[in-house]
Structures are given as structure tokens and as C-alpha cells.
Motif scaffolding. Sequence first.
Motif, PDB file in Angstrom:
ATOM      1  N   PRO A 275      -6.865   6.545  60.847  1.00 15.65           N
ATOM      2  CA  PRO A 275      -6.560   7.736  61.648  1.00 15.65           C
ATOM      3  C   PRO A 275      -5.407   8.511  61.028  1.00 15.65           C
ATOM      4  CG  PRO A 275      -6.721   5.789  63.058  1.00 15.65           C
ATOM      5  CD  PRO A 275      -6.762   5.308  61.628  1.00 15.65           C
TER       6      PRO A 275
ATOM      7  N   ASP B  84      -7.116  13.892  62.995  1.00 13.55           N
ATOM      8  CA  ASP B  84      -7.982  13.158  63.917  1.00 13.55           C
ATOM      9  C   ASP B  84      -7.432  13.256  65.333  1.00 13.55           C
ATOM     10  OD1 ASP B  84      -9.710  12.315  61.914  1.00 13.55           O
ATOM     11  OD2 ASP B  84      -8.448  10.582  61.425  1.00 13.55           O
ATOM     12  N   PHE B  85      -6.162  13.587  65.430  1.00 18.17           N
ATOM     13  CA  PHE B  85      -5.508  13.689  66.740  1.00 18.17           C
ATOM     14  C   PHE B  85      -4.318  14.631  66.630  1.00 18.17           C
ATOM     15  CE2 PHE B  85      -3.989  10.092  64.296  1.00 18.17           C
ATOM     16  CZ  PHE B  85      -2.628  10.278  64.280  1.00 18.17           C
ATOM     17  N   TYR B  86      -3.979  15.227  67.789  1.00 15.61           N
ATOM     18  CA  TYR B  86      -2.789  16.074  67.865  1.00 15.61           C
ATOM     19  C   TYR B  86      -1.721  15.359  68.676  1.00 15.61           C
ATOM     20  CZ  TYR B  86      -6.191  19.826  66.836  1.00 15.61           C
ATOM     21  OH  TYR B  86      -7.179  20.617  66.307  1.00 15.61           O
ATOM     22  N   PHE B  87      -0.483  15.820  68.496  1.00 18.06           N
ATOM     23  CA  PHE B  87       0.593  15.369  69.367  1.00 18.06           C
ATOM     24  C   PHE B  87       0.786  16.408  70.469  1.00 18.06           C
ATOM     25  CE2 PHE B  87       1.406  13.149  65.416  1.00 18.06           C
ATOM     26  CZ  PHE B  87       1.661  11.869  65.874  1.00 18.06           C
TER      27      PHE B  87
ATOM     28  N   TRP C 257      -2.240   5.420  72.472  1.00 17.53           N
ATOM     29  CA  TRP C 257      -2.612   4.596  71.325  1.00 17.53           C
ATOM     30  C   TRP C 257      -1.656   3.406  71.209  1.00 17.53           C
ATOM     31  CZ3 TRP C 257      -7.061   5.535  68.806  1.00 17.53           C
ATOM     32  CH2 TRP C 257      -7.315   4.802  67.649  1.00 17.53           C
TER      33      TRP C 257
ATOM     34  N   SER D 147      -9.491  17.737  74.575  1.00 19.71           N
ATOM     35  CA  SER D 147      -9.337  16.548  73.734  1.00 19.71           C
ATOM     36  C   SER D 147      -9.490  15.319  74.622  1.00 19.71           C
ATOM     37  CB  SER D 147      -7.935  16.497  73.127  1.00 19.71           C
ATOM     38  OG  SER D 147      -7.557  17.720  72.570  1.00 19.71           O
ATOM     39  N   LEU D 148      -9.540  14.159  73.998  1.00 22.03           N
ATOM     40  CA  LEU D 148      -9.505  12.914  74.757  1.00 22.03           C
ATOM     41  C   LEU D 148      -8.061  12.406  74.690  1.00 22.03           C
ATOM     42  CD1 LEU D 148     -11.309  10.817  76.266  1.00 22.03           C
ATOM     43  CD2 LEU D 148     -11.408   9.561  74.115  1.00 22.03           C
ATOM     44  N   LEU D 149      -7.363  12.484  75.823  1.00 20.29           N
ATOM     45  CA  LEU D 149      -5.954  12.057  75.811  1.00 20.29           C
ATOM     46  C   LEU D 149      -5.878  10.534  75.893  1.00 20.29           C
ATOM     47  CD1 LEU D 149      -3.960  14.642  77.952  1.00 20.29           C
ATOM     48  CD2 LEU D 149      -4.960  14.848  75.694  1.00 20.29           C
ATOM     49  N   LEU D 150      -5.088   9.959  75.014  1.00 24.16           N
ATOM     50  CA  LEU D 150      -5.044   8.503  74.860  1.00 24.16           C
ATOM     51  C   LEU D 150      -3.617   7.995  74.726  1.00 24.16           C
ATOM     52  CD1 LEU D 150      -7.634   8.054  71.975  1.00 24.16           C
ATOM     53  CD2 LEU D 150      -8.031   7.802  74.431  1.00 24.16           C
TER      54      LEU D 150
ATOM     55  N   MET E  22      -2.290   3.796  60.344  1.00 19.96           N
ATOM     56  CA  MET E  22      -2.245   5.200  60.757  1.00 19.96           C
ATOM     57  C   MET E  22      -1.385   5.965  59.759  1.00 19.96           C
ATOM     58  SD  MET E  22      -0.852   6.794  64.353  1.00 19.96           S
ATOM     59  CE  MET E  22      -2.395   6.693  65.247  1.00 19.96           C
TER      60      MET E  22
ATOM     61  N   ASN F 216      -3.870  21.740  73.727  1.00 22.67           N
ATOM     62  CA  ASN F 216      -4.933  21.712  72.728  1.00 22.67           C
ATOM     63  C   ASN F 216      -4.666  22.697  71.593  1.00 22.67           C
ATOM     64  OD1 ASN F 216      -7.175  19.740  73.467  1.00 22.67           O
ATOM     65  ND2 ASN F 216      -6.630  20.639  75.440  1.00 22.67           N
ATOM     66  N   GLY F 217      -3.429  22.670  71.138  1.00 25.68           N
ATOM     67  CA  GLY F 217      -3.047  23.465  69.971  1.00 25.68           C
ATOM     68  C   GLY F 217      -2.812  24.932  70.261  1.00 25.68           C
TER      69      GLY F 217
END
Lengths: 275, 275
Positions: free
Chosen positions: A112, A123-126, A17, A12-15, A88, A142-143
Motif C-alpha cells: 500500500p 491507494d489511500f488518502y489521509f 489501518w 472512500s472507504l474510511l478505515l 506500507m 475526499n481530496g
Amino acid sequence: MVSDLLPLGGGSLLLAWQLKDKHVLIVGGGDVASGRIESVLVADAFITIVCPSQGLHPLTKRFIDRSDRITYHDRVFAGPEDLAAVDMVLTAIDDVEKSREICSLCRELKIPVNVADIPESCDFYFGSQIRDGPLQVMISTNGRSPKLANLIRKRIEQSLPEHAGDAIEKVGELRAQLKERAPGVGGDIGKRRMRWMIDVCTSWDMEELALLDNAMMKRLLNDGWEKNTVPKLEEVGGRERRTPTIKPSGSVIVPSVIGFAIGAVSVGLMWWTRR
Amino acid sequence: MVSDLLPLGGGSLLLAWQLKDKHVLIVGGGDVASGRIESVLVADAFITIVCPSQGLHPLTKRFIDRSDRITYHDRVFAGPEDLAAVDMVLTAIDDVEKSREICSLCRELKIPVNVADIPESCDFYFGSQIRDGPLQVMISTNGRSPKLANLIRKRIEQSLPEHAGDAIEKVGELRAQLKERAPGVGGDIGKRRMRWMIDVCTSWDMEELALLDNAMMKRLLNDGWEKNTVPKLEEVGGRERRTPTIKPSGSVIVPSVIGFAIGAVSVGLMWWTRR
């Protein structure tokens, strides 16, 4: 090396936010929702919670009671009108159909969205998280395994330098003061600022950085930045750190005693046999 | 406890953004851009790079040459037409005015955007990252100190269990196989699956989990899940781990030798004086 880097993929792309004063809609108020509320409050957002009151987790209730950033509606999700001016959306309800419906509304409106337990509607995971002041760490599998993420989080928590959060806070302040003293975006001045900040962070350890106060920062900038050098903690008026007393640990005492005993017995026996 | 949790605030919402087969526009091709390209390739996105060829970093050039997911345009950003069908925009150019212009176009179109070096033009920040297969860790100082983020990253890297990535991969496969065997979203079956997976992750250590192969997974599901228990590695056909040879470290040898010497000398002296 690119050759070592390719093939990448599978992640994933870690961000981090940014939600300061943004509006987040949380649909649901149970256990999972209460965790989301906490994460979103950390990021200084305004929250609207939509959930019938009988579904509220005690922690959610207490957030609603105590935070002036939360607006609560005692009902189910009403439709597109609930999504007006929302930045969001996070849903955590048991109704899979309703969840999917909310997701597609969000996608139409380009909001999102994360739908708990339905990866394809996210759109994103925690991830599993650690926080120490301005320091935040996220562990994502990644899940694949939330439980292993949790175990790794605990391991990382133990490895973090003790004063990391404070050190980061102080370095952030120093950096802001430096930017005021030597302003400008990018270019040579930006590079010089960056180099000097790196020198400070690598010359001082975190425990020392955490001790920085305003007077010390001023001296550090006057005697350091202006002369393109990095003074030591003591040179800018910092108290010397207490030297830690070295206590012999069990792993030192035990072999010493055993060694002493063996040595004593050997020589004793030697003399005894030669008598 | 909420009372301990409030006031929260001052942080970001850390996320694992999903980009599989999404389209990311990267404006710029220098040093910073090359790092962005790598992060985005990790997340399986398609990338369009817009940058005059004289501004390309060698690493960016090599990414362009070797990845079939990258489309490259040898020119500057052209305007709104460059944003058609784009899911995320990352800019890393020296032109502050142009950067701000791209940011406001993105905000109009509700495209998430990050503008390097201009925090107020960022919907999200990047952090310092670690990757080990499906395991990703991000360290964010919320913009306070990239250098300290880096130092902390190194510390965390050393603390990670050696086989964490493999263990996560295998547990992810086991979880997928379990979901096939006992399907259903949420409800009692979801809870039972979750509980059993937690039992597996806490009963086996990461080194053992990393050894799981297909045959072992099958036996683990047959003999474990079906009987609501967790067999040991050996019981599902796993090879026993080699027992690590315990080598005395310097901290054991040195005190033993000193102890031996002191013991020997003491008894020696004692005998000598009594002669």
C-alpha cells in the motif's frame, strides 16, 4: 432503506489501518513527512526514513533523535531493495518522476502506497485528525478541500464530550474483563455480552464511565452482569459527581434586570398618573 | 513539539482507502455484511458476495437486486480461486475456522482483509461513520467500544455545519477550475494556489461557499485570483443571505417576565405602604 441509499458512490472507504510492529518506509523528511511520521508512530509501527540530511524538517530531526522506532538513512531512495520487508510506503518528495516510479514499484509488490500531492498514485488518502487517547476521529473531504477539513475538525473538537477518551479506555477494560468472565466468540454469549455493554454505555454518561476503576468494574460485573442489570455509579462504590453550581449567565441577568426596570417604571407611572 | 508528542502509540492509522472500480470480495450476507456492502458501494467498488441464499439479510438482498456493481454467488467460500483479481476481502460469517483460513490465504496473497469479530485477523478496522456528500467522518475507538463510538458519532453529527457537504463540493470545483487556469504540480504556483484557496475558505463562511455557482466561480477567479485578493459574496454576484430573524428564546422571555413582575410588585408595594 436501500432505495434511499442508492445511488451511493463518490466517497472512500474510511478505515483504521493496523500497523502495530509493521514496517513503514517514508521517503522524504520535510514538513509533510514529519506529519506522516507522527501519524505512523501513533499506530506503533517501525519506520525507516530515507532522505538526504539537508532536506530534514526540524520536527523530523527531533523524531529521528528521540524515537527508537525510527531508522534513518541519509540518502535518496535507492530502488526496489529499499522495499524489502516493507508493509506500507509513504512518499513526500518534490521529485514527481521519482514519486511515480516508487508508486509503480509498490503496486508491483502489492505494498500500500501514498504519494503526497499525486492522488492517482495513492491507494489511500489521509484526512484531518483528532486524537483523545483511544478515540480517533478522521475528517475526509475526499481530496476536495484540506482547509475545510481542518475547519470542520476544529468544530468537531469543541463538540466532543470532555471525558470521551477516558470513558472509552475504561469501557474497553470492562469489556475485556467481561470477555474473560464469559468467554466465547459469537453466538448467544457474544450477543448477551454486547447487549449488556450497550446497556452500561447508555445508562451511564461519559463522565461517569470515565470514573470506573478496577474495584468498581468488579462490582459492576458481580452485581450487574451476573444479575443481568446495570447498577448506578453509587451502587458500585463510585463517588457521586459534584452537582454543578448553576450560575445565571448574562442571557438571564440582562432580561431580568430590564424586565424589573420596565415593571417598576410601569407600576410607578400608573400610580403617579392616578394620584 | 516532539517532546509533547512522544510517547505516541496505541492507535491506528486512519485512512480514506480508494476503491474506485476495484474488486472487493464479501464473504457472508447477514446483518454485518449488509453494512459492509453499503460502505464499499460508497467507495465505488465492484463487489462479489459469496453466501448461501438462506443467510442473506433483507438489506443484502435488496442491494443485490438493485446494484449493478454486485455479483452474487449462492454458495460458501470455495477456496483460493475466489481470491483471483480481488483487491480487498471482508468476511462476516459465524464460522471462526473458515474465517481464519480465508485470512491466511489473503495474507499470503497480500490482499488487505477484515474478518468481523476477530481483531487479530484484521489488517484494518471499521469505525462509526458520518457522510454528507464528499464529507466523510470516521470515529474509531480502536476496538474499545463500538457503542460509545456510536454515541460520539451522534454528537458530532449535530455539531457539523449545516451546509458543510455542499461547501466542500463547491470548493472542490473551484479548486479544480483554479488548477486548470494555473496548472503545475508543487513549486511556487502550487503554494500560491494553496494560499489563495485557504484565504477563500477562511474569508467566506460555509453557508456562503455552498452558494457558489459556475458564474460566481468565474468572477471569483477573475476578480480574486488574478488580483490576488478575495472578493465578498456580493461582489461576485452572490445573493445576500437572508438575515436570520432573531426570535427571543425561552431563556430570554422567562427572566424578562419574572423581572417585570418583581419590578411591578416592588414598586406597587412601595407606593401602597407609603399611602
